[in-house]
Design an enzyme around this catalytic site. Structure first.
Site, mmCIF file in Angstrom:
data_model
loop_
_atom_site.group_PDB
_atom_site.id
_atom_site.type_symbol
_atom_site.label_atom_id
_atom_site.label_comp_id
_atom_site.label_asym_id
_atom_site.label_seq_id
_atom_site.Cartn_x
_atom_site.Cartn_y
_atom_site.Cartn_z
ATOM 1 N N ASP A 65 0.947 -1.274 0.090
ATOM 2 C CA ASP A 65 0.154 -0.068 -0.044
ATOM 3 C C ASP A 65 0.993 1.402 -0.027
ATOM 4 O O ASP A 65 1.529 1.351 0.938
ATOM 5 C CB ASP A 65 -0.973 -0.140 1.280
ATOM 6 C CG ASP A 65 -1.896 0.980 1.210
ATOM 7 O OD1 ASP A 65 -2.318 1.724 0.253
ATOM 8 O OD2 ASP A 65 -2.756 1.162 2.225
ATOM 9 N N ASP A 110 -2.898 2.447 -6.015
ATOM 10 C CA ASP A 110 -1.790 2.632 -5.160
ATOM 11 C C ASP A 110 -1.698 1.235 -4.146
ATOM 12 O O ASP A 110 -0.920 1.248 -3.178
ATOM 13 C CB ASP A 110 -1.856 3.883 -4.232
ATOM 14 C CG ASP A 110 -3.379 3.729 -3.428
ATOM 15 O OD1 ASP A 110 -4.302 2.875 -3.751
ATOM 16 O OD2 ASP A 110 -3.527 4.807 -2.445
ATOM 17 N N GLU A 111 -2.548 0.304 -4.540
ATOM 18 C CA GLU A 111 -2.309 -1.194 -3.428
ATOM 19 C C GLU A 111 -2.671 -2.235 -4.165
ATOM 20 O O GLU A 111 -3.530 -2.335 -5.338
ATOM 21 C CB GLU A 111 -3.239 -0.891 -2.259
ATOM 22 C CG GLU A 111 -4.694 -0.739 -2.577
ATOM 23 C CD GLU A 111 -5.539 -0.801 -1.238
ATOM 24 O OE1 GLU A 111 -5.163 -1.707 -0.206
ATOM 25 O OE2 GLU A 111 -6.615 -0.027 -1.156
#
Length: 381
Positions: free
Chosen positions: A25, A119-120
């Site tokens: 993350d 983003d993860e």
């Protein structure tokens, strides 16, 4: 207890058959990209999103978070909490470019990468491509590569299932690493507030508190009959989560269920012509996304959904389904207009309108990879 950053004696002694899962993350991703690209923003409280009366914070830097600023917070609230907050408009092209760099790093280690957003992502490194063998060392290498190649930091969680890996990645943020080894899952979960469990929102946590459930240990003390009585179909998930159990595999090709877009109005809106004009703009944006998905083999969704959020924050959805997939803009637009016309005149003004094409499929019976969640939710700010 679970290990923290810097420890390398990890899950390598795991019983045969257990998977090695990493959840990565990025730290305050959008805001961190802005601070990287614009040095004058470094060290300042930054919010990515619209600064207007109906603007919403898409991401907040850690400097802003110390004031209580959070993503999805109304911009006026964020500005009140942090008078020196700097608002920056989203640059999704820049975020997508960095996201592609990061995913390339992931794929050096495994083809089993399940992106959740820009983003993860989850990675299954049970059989890693470089033969490293240790999920902890792989996670350390990935974090180092991300920082070296993008100038950004990432946090990672390592464990034997997705549920625990995601919890672990949040444990030592920012720029942290946490490892939950086999045999430690139930103990780790026991000490967490139930609000940390994925899917348990504020209202769910309040309901649990009224039932005497505030931690994972409290939840584990309830039998399945009690959970079914109070939480219905959610009971099985809660029962397993309280024991650190999650059997879901990492899916490299997540199936999209829908493609959509939303528009938040600058002021409450009920004028029929303004609503119709807004709907046309949303139709254009969503259909462009559908065309992009068609290039990947999409044959069309079967259901068009109209979403209206009223001034009291109540949400109404209206849908219309077809027996055949919606494959042309004319049909999509017609169904969308019919849904809106059926609601006019509105019972009360709205603050948001959204439109979605749902129940996606393609010639192989599968949908395309799911669009990044952040882009789908925020690109109309």
């Amino acid at each position: 207890m679970a290990g923290s950053a810097g420890e390398t004696d990890d899950e390598d002694e795991a019983p045969t058959g257990l998977r090695k899962i990493i959840h990565v993350d990025m730290d305050a991703f959008f805001a961190s990209v802005e601070q990287r690209d614009y040095p004058d923003l470094r060290g300042k409280p930054v919010a990515v999103g619209g600064a207007g009366g109906r603007g919403v914070v898409a991401a907040a830097s850690y400097e802003a978070r110390t004031f209580g600023v959070r993503s999805a917070m109304p911009s006026v609230t964020a500005a009140r909490l942090c008078p020196n907050l700097v608002f920056v408009k989203p640059r999704f092209d820049a975020y997508r470019e960095v996201s592609q760099q990061i995913r390339a790093i992931f794929h050096r280690h495994t083809p089993h990468v399940e992106p959740l957003s820009l983003d993860e992502a989850y990675l299954d490194v049970t059989h890693d491509l470089q033969g490293i063998g240790s999920a902890t060392r792989i996670a350390q290498g990935i974090r180092a590569a991300i920082q070296a190649e993008t100038g950004l930091t990432a946090s990672a969680g390592v464990s034997y299932n997705k549920f625990l890996a995601k919890l672990a990645s949040d444990q030592n943020k920012p720029d942290g690493l946490c490892v939950i080894r086999p045999g430690e899952g139930a103990q780790f979960v026991a000490g967490l507030p139930v609000r940390r469990f994925h899917g348990v929102g504020p209202r769910g946590a309040e309901k649990m508190a009224r039932l005497g459930i505030e931690t994972g240990a409290d939840l584990a003390a309830k039998d399945i009959a009690f959970l079914r009585q109070h939480f219905g179909s959610f009971a099985e998930y809660l029962y397993r989560a309280a024991r650190g159990i999650d059997l879901r595999p990492v899916k490299a090709n997540r199936v999209a269920k829908s493609i959509g877009g939303e528009r938040t109005f600058n002021a409450d809106q009920s004028d029929a012509e303004e609503l119709r004009d807004t709907l046309e703009r949303i139709i254009a944006i969503v259909w462009d996304r559908v065309l992009a998905a068609q290039a990947k083999g999409l044959t069309g969704g079967r259901t068009v959904v109209l979403k209206l959020k009223y001034t009291d924050f109540q949400i109404a959805t209206r849908s219309r389904s077809q027996t055949q997939p919606v494959t042309d803009r004319q049909t999509f637009a017609r169904l969308a207009r019919e849904l809106l016309e059926a609601e006019l005149p509105l019972a009360q003004p709205i603050r948001l309108m959204g439109l979605t094409l749902a129940n996606l499929a393609n010639a192989a019976g599968k949908g395309p990879p799911e669009p990044p969640r952040d882009e789908a939710q925020l690109s109309l700010l």
